[in-house]
Design a protein around this motif. Structure first.
Motif, PDB file in Angstrom:
ATOM      1  N   LEU A  12      33.616  44.765  38.443  1.00 45.67           N
ATOM      2  CA  LEU A  12      32.563  45.495  37.741  1.00 45.67           C
ATOM      3  C   LEU A  12      31.723  46.273  38.755  1.00 45.67           C
ATOM      4  O   LEU A  12      31.037  45.676  39.590  1.00 45.67           O
ATOM      5  N   PRO A  13      31.744  47.607  38.737  1.00 47.15           N
ATOM      6  CA  PRO A  13      30.995  48.384  39.728  1.00 47.15           C
ATOM      7  C   PRO A  13      29.493  48.223  39.539  1.00 47.15           C
ATOM      8  O   PRO A  13      28.979  48.295  38.426  1.00 47.15           O
ATOM      9  N   LEU A  14      28.799  48.019  40.634  1.00 48.00           N
ATOM     10  CA  LEU A  14      27.353  47.880  40.558  1.00 48.00           C
ATOM     11  C   LEU A  14      26.685  49.149  40.058  1.00 48.00           C
ATOM     12  O   LEU A  14      25.646  49.106  39.404  1.00 48.00           O
ATOM     13  N   GLU A  15      27.291  50.292  40.347  1.00 50.35           N
ATOM     14  CA  GLU A  15      26.684  51.577  39.943  1.00 50.35           C
ATOM     15  C   GLU A  15      26.912  51.889  38.474  1.00 50.35           C
ATOM     16  O   GLU A  15      26.250  52.749  37.904  1.00 50.35           O
ATOM     17  N   SER A  31      24.905  47.796  31.689  1.00 55.10           N
ATOM     18  CA  SER A  31      23.876  46.835  31.242  1.00 55.10           C
ATOM     19  C   SER A  31      24.347  45.387  31.221  1.00 55.10           C
ATOM     20  O   SER A  31      23.623  44.513  30.741  1.00 55.10           O
ATOM     21  N   PHE A  32      25.522  45.097  31.744  1.00 54.60           N
ATOM     22  CA  PHE A  32      26.010  43.712  31.762  1.00 54.60           C
ATOM     23  C   PHE A  32      25.031  42.812  32.506  1.00 54.60           C
ATOM     24  O   PHE A  32      24.658  41.729  32.024  1.00 54.60           O
ATOM     25  N   TYR A  33      24.640  43.217  33.714  1.00 58.11           N
ATOM     26  CA  TYR A  33      23.756  42.383  34.528  1.00 58.11           C
ATOM     27  C   TYR A  33      22.369  42.264  33.906  1.00 58.11           C
ATOM     28  O   TYR A  33      21.735  41.212  33.972  1.00 58.11           O
ATOM     29  N   GLN A  34      21.893  43.347  33.290  1.00 63.05           N
ATOM     30  CA  GLN A  34      20.593  43.296  32.623  1.00 63.05           C
ATOM     31  C   GLN A  34      20.623  42.314  31.456  1.00 63.05           C
ATOM     32  O   GLN A  34      19.691  41.523  31.261  1.00 63.05           O
ATOM     33  N   ALA A  75      22.487  33.958  35.574  1.00 59.55           N
ATOM     34  CA  ALA A  75      22.494  34.759  36.798  1.00 59.55           C
ATOM     35  C   ALA A  75      23.717  35.663  36.880  1.00 59.55           C
ATOM     36  O   ALA A  75      24.848  35.180  36.834  1.00 59.55           O
ATOM     37  N   PRO A  76      23.507  36.971  37.027  1.00 59.20           N
ATOM     38  CA  PRO A  76      24.623  37.833  37.384  1.00 59.20           C
ATOM     39  C   PRO A  76      24.925  37.633  38.868  1.00 59.20           C
ATOM     40  O   PRO A  76      24.009  37.584  39.688  1.00 59.20           O
ATOM     41  N   VAL A  77      26.193  37.491  39.211  1.00 60.26           N
ATOM     42  CA  VAL A  77      26.574  37.227  40.607  1.00 60.26           C
ATOM     43  C   VAL A  77      27.506  38.345  41.069  1.00 60.26           C
ATOM     44  O   VAL A  77      28.731  38.244  40.935  1.00 60.26           O
ATOM     45  N   PRO A  78      26.939  39.434  41.594  1.00 60.50           N
ATOM     46  CA  PRO A  78      27.804  40.506  42.069  1.00 60.50           C
ATOM     47  C   PRO A  78      28.582  40.094  43.303  1.00 60.50           C
ATOM     48  O   PRO A  78      28.202  39.162  44.017  1.00 60.50           O
ATOM     49  N   VAL A  79      29.679  40.815  43.547  1.00 56.87           N
ATOM     50  CA  VAL A  79      30.576  40.503  44.654  1.00 56.87           C
ATOM     51  C   VAL A  79      30.439  41.574  45.735  1.00 56.87           C
ATOM     52  O   VAL A  79      30.545  42.768  45.456  1.00 56.87           O
ATOM     53  N   GLY A  80      30.196  41.121  46.955  1.00 57.64           N
ATOM     54  CA  GLY A  80      30.179  42.005  48.108  1.00 57.64           C
ATOM     55  C   GLY A  80      31.222  41.556  49.105  1.00 57.64           C
ATOM     56  O   GLY A  80      31.944  40.584  48.875  1.00 57.64           O
ATOM     57  N   LEU A  90      24.954  47.593  50.562  1.00 56.61           N
ATOM     58  CA  LEU A  90      24.095  46.405  50.595  1.00 56.61           C
ATOM     59  C   LEU A  90      22.810  46.631  49.801  1.00 56.61           C
ATOM     60  O   LEU A  90      22.283  45.706  49.182  1.00 56.61           O
ATOM     61  N   LYS A  91      22.323  47.863  49.814  1.00 55.05           N
ATOM     62  CA  LYS A  91      21.084  48.193  49.085  1.00 55.05           C
ATOM     63  C   LYS A  91      21.233  47.875  47.598  1.00 55.05           C
ATOM     64  O   LYS A  91      20.290  47.427  46.943  1.00 55.05           O
ATOM     65  N   LEU A  92      22.436  48.065  47.069  1.00 52.71           N
ATOM     66  CA  LEU A  92      22.670  47.807  45.654  1.00 52.71           C
ATOM     67  C   LEU A  92      22.590  46.318  45.318  1.00 52.71           C
ATOM     68  O   LEU A  92      22.375  45.947  44.165  1.00 52.71           O
ATOM     69  N   LEU A  93      22.779  45.459  46.314  1.00 49.40           N
ATOM     70  CA  LEU A  93      22.749  44.014  46.081  1.00 49.40           C
ATOM     71  C   LEU A  93      21.335  43.432  46.124  1.00 49.40           C
ATOM     72  O   LEU A  93      21.131  42.281  45.744  1.00 49.40           O
ATOM     73  N   GLU A  94      20.389  44.202  46.593  1.00 46.20           N
ATOM     74  CA  GLU A  94      19.034  43.672  46.814  1.00 46.20           C
ATOM     75  C   GLU A  94      18.405  43.032  45.578  1.00 46.20           C
ATOM     76  O   GLU A  94      17.712  42.020  45.697  1.00 46.20           O
TER      77      GLU A  94
END
Length: 238
Positions: free
Chosen positions: A111-114, A118-121, A129-134, A143-147
């Motif tokens: 799932l692209p962070l950009e 609205s999944f994470y919202q 908790a949404p848990v994005p993958v880096g 990294l800025k997108l993960l903040e």
């Protein structure tokens, strides 16, 4: 943190594996909903997912496995799958149903962070908790997108799961910097006690998945008891 696949090798086999892992000290369980076209899975998890689907696993069966995981003693449970499944299920219902089932977090590696629609919202609104993958070494602009996210799953290298991973000083430094602000789970290719020892001080949880999937596959081929096989494999990591 340990990773098991719903539907593999069976509900009973999954339950035995979960019991052995929890009794051995695993604190967090990541349960994967199998998908027919994975992008991050290595050959062992791919074969196990295919076996689960051939065995008749359906997405709604995840709730049986969540109950089994709780009965095995796990209180911290994450669910991982690929984006096609929550979007076909309906993301509002997916998030809501898993929140009601007591899931702590959701991982969707493709799932692209950009462009997460609205999944994470929605997850945050349901207090899940949404848990994005880096990935280790990702550039500063990524990294800025993960903040905004408290929990992160960090892949220790690119590619797919299962292949052995070297824990370098650069990897340790990258993870330690992230761990100051985030709860970091580090995984991909963890197969030895040496790797666990090298990684553990720099993350909140070491994630082990393919290693236990192979253990279950080997137990099946040898007709060996699952509980003892998984318990023995876990001891080798400690």
């Amino acid at each position: 943190m340990v990773h098991l696949i719903a539907g593999f090798p069976s509900l009973q086999g999954f339950t035995e594996a979960a019991r052995a892992l929890r009794a051995g000290g695993a604190e967090i369980l990541e349960i994967q909903i199998p998908f027919s076209d994975p992008t991050a899975d290595g050959p062992d998890i791919t074969r196990a997912s295919e076996a689960a689907l051939r065995g008749g696993f359906k997405v709604r069966d995840i709730f049986k496995y969540l109950r089994a995981a709780r009965q095995a003693g796990f209180r911290r449970i994450l669910v991982m799958t690929y984006a096609n499944i929550p979007y076909r299920y309906g993301i509002k219902k997916y998030v809501s149903d898993l929140q009601k089932a007591g899931v702590e977090g959701l991982i969707v590696p493709d799932l692209p962070l950009e462009d997460e629609e609205s999944f994470y919202q929605l997850a945050r609104q349901k207090h899940i908790a949404p848990v994005p993958v880096g990935v280790v070494g990702m550039p500063a602009r990524r990294l800025k997108l993960l903040e905004p996210y408290h929990k992160l799953y960090i892949s220790l290298r690119g590619g797919t799961t299962g292949t052995a991973t070297r824990i370098s000083a650069e990897t340790q430094k990258f993870l330690s910097q992230l761990s100051v602000r985030h709860e970091v789970y580090g995984g991909f290719g963890i197969t030895s006690a040496r790797q666990v020892k090298a990684l553990a001080p720099f993350v909140h949880a070491v994630v082990v998945g393919s290693y236990f999937t192979r253990t279950l596959q080997e137990a099946g081929r040898a007709n060996a008891p699952i509980y003892q096989s998984v318990a023995g494999a876990l001891r080798k990591l400690l």
